[in-house]
Design a protein around this motif. Sequence first.
Motif, short mmCIF file in Angstrom:
data_model
loop_
_atom_site.label_atom_id
_atom_site.label_comp_id
_atom_site.label_asym_id
_atom_site.label_seq_id
_atom_site.Cartn_x
_atom_site.Cartn_y
_atom_site.Cartn_z
N TYR A 193 0.81 -1.21 0.00
CA TYR A 193 0.00 0.00 0.00
C TYR A 193 0.85 1.27 0.00
CZ TYR A 193 -3.44 -3.46 1.50
OH TYR A 193 -4.25 -4.56 1.58
N LYS B 265 -8.06 -11.82 7.75
CA LYS B 265 -7.68 -11.15 6.50
C LYS B 265 -7.55 -12.17 5.37
CE LYS B 265 -6.10 -8.07 3.60
NZ LYS B 265 -7.04 -7.22 2.86
N GLN C 138 -9.63 -12.59 1.77
CA GLN C 138 -9.04 -12.76 0.44
C GLN C 138 -9.64 -13.97 -0.28
OE1 GLN C 138 -4.85 -13.02 1.31
NE2 GLN C 138 -4.53 -10.80 1.12
N ASP D 277 -7.81 -7.07 -2.48
CA ASP D 277 -8.17 -5.67 -2.72
C ASP D 277 -7.33 -5.13 -3.88
OD1 ASP D 277 -5.65 -4.71 -1.78
OD2 ASP D 277 -6.35 -4.78 0.29
#
Length: 493
Positions: A82, A192, A196, A202
């Motif tokens: 990110y 998490k 997925q 994402d």
Amino acid sequence: MTRVFNKIYGSELLKNPVYLSVLILVMLCIGYLLAIKGLIIGVGFLVLPFVLAYVFAIFITPRVGLIGLFLFNFFVLGLTRYIKGVPLGLGVDAHFILLYLALFFKSFFQKVPWKNAKNELVFLAFIWFGYAFFQLFNPEAVSRIAWFYSMRGVALYMLFTIPIIFIIFNKHKDLEVFLKIWAVLALLASLKGIMQKFIGPDPWEQAWLDAGSDNTHIIFGKLRIFSFMSDAGQFGGAQAHSGVIFAILAWHEKKSRKWKFFYAIVSLISFYGMMISGTRGAIAVPIMGFATYIVLQRNTKVIIAGILMGLAVFAFFKFTTIGNGNYTIRRMRTAFDLNDASLQVRLENQRKLKDYMAARPFGGGLGSAGNWGKRFSPDTFLAQTPTDSWYVMIWAEQGIVGLSLHLLILFYIVIKSANIIVFKLKSPLLKAQLGALLSGMTGIMAASYGNGVFGQMPTGIIIYSSMGFLFLAKKYEKELKQKDKIISNSKNR
């Protein structure tokens, strides 16, 4: 004549040309940086006050920094998907530097128990780091920059972590805080991963896959789950590690039904995370981990029951086709197939390395193999030959001498810890907690033959911390005895 001086505050300061000029200059600098570097600088300015407050908290209470390190260690590699252009991995190093600086300055005002770090485990960490430092002068090494990046996970973090545990995180309540933080983080990692699997990656994770990671993370059209960790292999190994630890803790938890239930849930979901990662080698963690736990019990019935259960699991994967309709089970089953194509490729690579290493007892230099080799010396033999294993990487980079030293240190820690747990400790609570840590460690050691999970984040710092906790066993025993004595005396009054 008395002259009254009025203090000026807030916007009134801007009436002074000096203050106004400084403000305009700062705004121009910020605007220029935003134009050149983009949004990341803006976010940096927003985060800066919180960072400064955090650094201040570390210098006041160093334990805050160590807890922060545990948290950062879990998320840092995932954050690189990110946040681009920022070497977040060096944040781990920054934590250690801040911790030791905080202790240094704190020693001017109060006594810091540096002597707690005077023990054999720290000595072993120094020996291992010393050998890694020697690799800087290895004539076979191509890149000294690669040495810097590689030696951190291989040796430096071990040297930094263990003394800190002895100095500032050495009480039994600290061990319990560590386990509870770990449980929460393991649960978040699994959740998490489940997101997925059922929702999909994402946009930032998809971009990471599209950049080349899909080659190893999409097999036969199925996504290998990686959560917020570096890759699916690390996620699978880390979740298997958590599954073993919290299964044992849940089994032995007597005081709190709430924590017993929570640890059990964390263990089950962690094992599910291991399965959906598609990491076949991770199955070695529960196999070796629970085998270690069973041996530590010194109970013939438990040992026999454990052996039978282990054989049943082995037979299920090796000799049956039950569940082959499920991709996850089918992929895990290939870990027991000696004719598996992936295994044969790994064995062939090891045969090539054996010939190459015959004349290199000290290896090709730290950072010469694996990802660092591909980055800093891509045209060399070691960079082009996959190691696929923590131990094979140690062998390739540090030679048979380095591998022998590494294994000697690890097995000494395991044997010494097992001896303390089995023969020295009387507290059932300590036997369970430290037995869980040792079982998890041996599980990771076994899995590291197939994957390089041992020194990667978050597993590496957790393992090094576990070593410190294991060697604090006798101190914990005295502490709990003293606590029980105080409670007993208060009841008798």
